[in-house]
Design a protein around this motif. Sequence first.
Motif, PDB file in Angstrom:
ATOM      1  N   TRP A 260      10.156  17.281 -19.397  1.00 19.91           N
ATOM      2  CA  TRP A 260      10.017  16.589 -20.681  1.00 19.91           C
ATOM      3  C   TRP A 260      11.387  16.384 -21.324  1.00 19.91           C
ATOM      4  CZ3 TRP A 260       5.230  15.889 -23.777  1.00 19.91           C
ATOM      5  CH2 TRP A 260       4.097  15.969 -22.978  1.00 19.91           C
ATOM      6  N   ASP A 261      12.204  17.417 -21.311  1.00 22.33           N
ATOM      7  CA  ASP A 261      13.530  17.304 -21.931  1.00 22.33           C
ATOM      8  C   ASP A 261      14.407  16.287 -21.209  1.00 22.33           C
ATOM      9  OD1 ASP A 261      12.843  19.174 -23.810  1.00 22.33           O
ATOM     10  OD2 ASP A 261      13.844  20.854 -22.810  1.00 22.33           O
ATOM     11  N   GLN A 262      14.368  16.303 -19.882  1.00 21.15           N
ATOM     12  CA  GLN A 262      15.167  15.358 -19.110  1.00 21.15           C
ATOM     13  C   GLN A 262      14.717  13.925 -19.362  1.00 21.15           C
ATOM     14  OE1 GLN A 262      14.385  17.092 -15.313  1.00 21.15           O
ATOM     15  NE2 GLN A 262      16.338  18.181 -15.209  1.00 21.15           N
ATOM     16  N   ARG A 263      13.411  13.731 -19.429  1.00 24.93           N
ATOM     17  CA  ARG A 263      12.888  12.386 -19.699  1.00 24.93           C
ATOM     18  C   ARG A 263      13.407  11.859 -21.022  1.00 24.93           C
ATOM     19  NH1 ARG A 263       7.232  12.951 -21.266  1.00 24.93           N
ATOM     20  NH2 ARG A 263       8.136  13.019 -23.357  1.00 24.93           N
ATOM     21  N   GLU A 264      13.327  12.692 -22.063  1.00 27.71           N
ATOM     22  CA  GLU A 264      13.778  12.244 -23.377  1.00 27.71           C
ATOM     23  C   GLU A 264      15.282  11.963 -23.384  1.00 27.71           C
ATOM     24  OE1 GLU A 264      11.769  11.455 -25.931  1.00 27.71           O
ATOM     25  OE2 GLU A 264      10.235  11.839 -24.416  1.00 27.71           O
ATOM     26  N   ARG A 265      16.039  12.757 -22.626  1.00 28.37           N
ATOM     27  CA  ARG A 265      17.493  12.545 -22.556  1.00 28.37           C
ATOM     28  C   ARG A 265      17.810  11.224 -21.865  1.00 28.37           C
ATOM     29  NH1 ARG A 265      21.674  13.997 -18.839  1.00 28.37           N
ATOM     30  NH2 ARG A 265      23.696  14.142 -19.902  1.00 28.37           N
ATOM     31  N   VAL A 266      17.124  10.925 -20.761  1.00 30.99           N
ATOM     32  CA  VAL A 266      17.379   9.675 -20.044  1.00 30.99           C
ATOM     33  C   VAL A 266      16.992   8.475 -20.907  1.00 30.99           C
ATOM     34  CG1 VAL A 266      16.704   8.276 -18.057  1.00 30.99           C
ATOM     35  CG2 VAL A 266      17.177  10.705 -17.761  1.00 30.99           C
ATOM     36  N   ILE A 267      15.861   8.567 -21.597  1.00 32.85           N
ATOM     37  CA  ILE A 267      15.443   7.480 -22.478  1.00 32.85           C
ATOM     38  C   ILE A 267      16.484   7.246 -23.563  1.00 32.85           C
ATOM     39  CG2 ILE A 267      13.743   6.808 -24.228  1.00 32.85           C
ATOM     40  CD1 ILE A 267      11.613   8.194 -22.495  1.00 32.85           C
ATOM     41  N   ALA A 268      16.995   8.330 -24.148  1.00 27.78           N
ATOM     42  CA  ALA A 268      18.015   8.215 -25.193  1.00 27.78           C
ATOM     43  C   ALA A 268      19.302   7.613 -24.645  1.00 27.78           C
ATOM     44  CB  ALA A 268      18.289   9.586 -25.814  1.00 27.78           C
ATOM     45  N   LEU A 269      19.690   8.012 -23.434  1.00 36.19           N
ATOM     46  CA  LEU A 269      20.912   7.474 -22.829  1.00 36.19           C
ATOM     47  C   LEU A 269      20.775   5.980 -22.542  1.00 36.19           C
ATOM     48  CD1 LEU A 269      21.803  10.359 -20.346  1.00 36.19           C
ATOM     49  CD2 LEU A 269      23.151   9.632 -22.324  1.00 36.19           C
TER      50      LEU A 269
END
Length: 240
Positions: free
Chosen positions: A6-15
């Motif tokens: 979940w955290d990685q997904r949100e980070r990639v979306i933000a990037l």
Amino acid sequence: MNAVTWDQRERVIALLDAASADPAVRAVVITGTGRGFCAGADLRGAPASGGERVAGDVARTIRRGAQRLVTAVLDCEKPVLAAVNGTAAGLGVHLALACDLVLAAESARFIEVFVRRGLVPDGGGAYLLTRLVGPQRAKELMFFGDALDAAGAHRMGLVNRVVADAELAATAKEWAERLAAAPTRALALTKHLVNASLDGDRESALAAEAWAQEINMTTLDANEGVAAFVERRTPKYRGL
């Protein structure tokens, strides 16, 4: 194997969102570390529901999760290149297919693993795969869940090029540099037109093309491209 938490997904979306807004970012590369590109969603790392499941919970989770990730790639205003360095399974396949260009190492494998788990494909898989290979091949891949090697993926049109494992990073860098040197806004508008082309009718597609041309001709890069042609020199695009 780079399962998406979940955290990685949100980070990639933000990037990806930040890349769209940052003029200094001219191209994006998505790849994996280690021996795999992406093993799909990290089901073990999903947060607990906190209570009894009610109708709509699963659909809401998919919309907020896998679909948001794939949509972030599709909607990124910069060209996105996938460098598939190993196994791409489940959501990992769809993450790669959502990219504008796909490079695959010879060791890469693509697995629509959902049927093996008794699940339905998520992350826009049926939408993406059908548009790339047609309904019959899409159903074959999704019904059986067999591993498709890089050469097979290339024959089907799922990847642009297959390279030796040792050459993947260098080739991805070369392609990214070419994309970064291109007229960025023109690429963004072209991406929009191509992505929308299979979903609308001819009249809408031609109207969108005219709209894209109108917007692009206000950019500095368009003026530079025309001026360079007239002056018989190599254009220097700035992404503006």
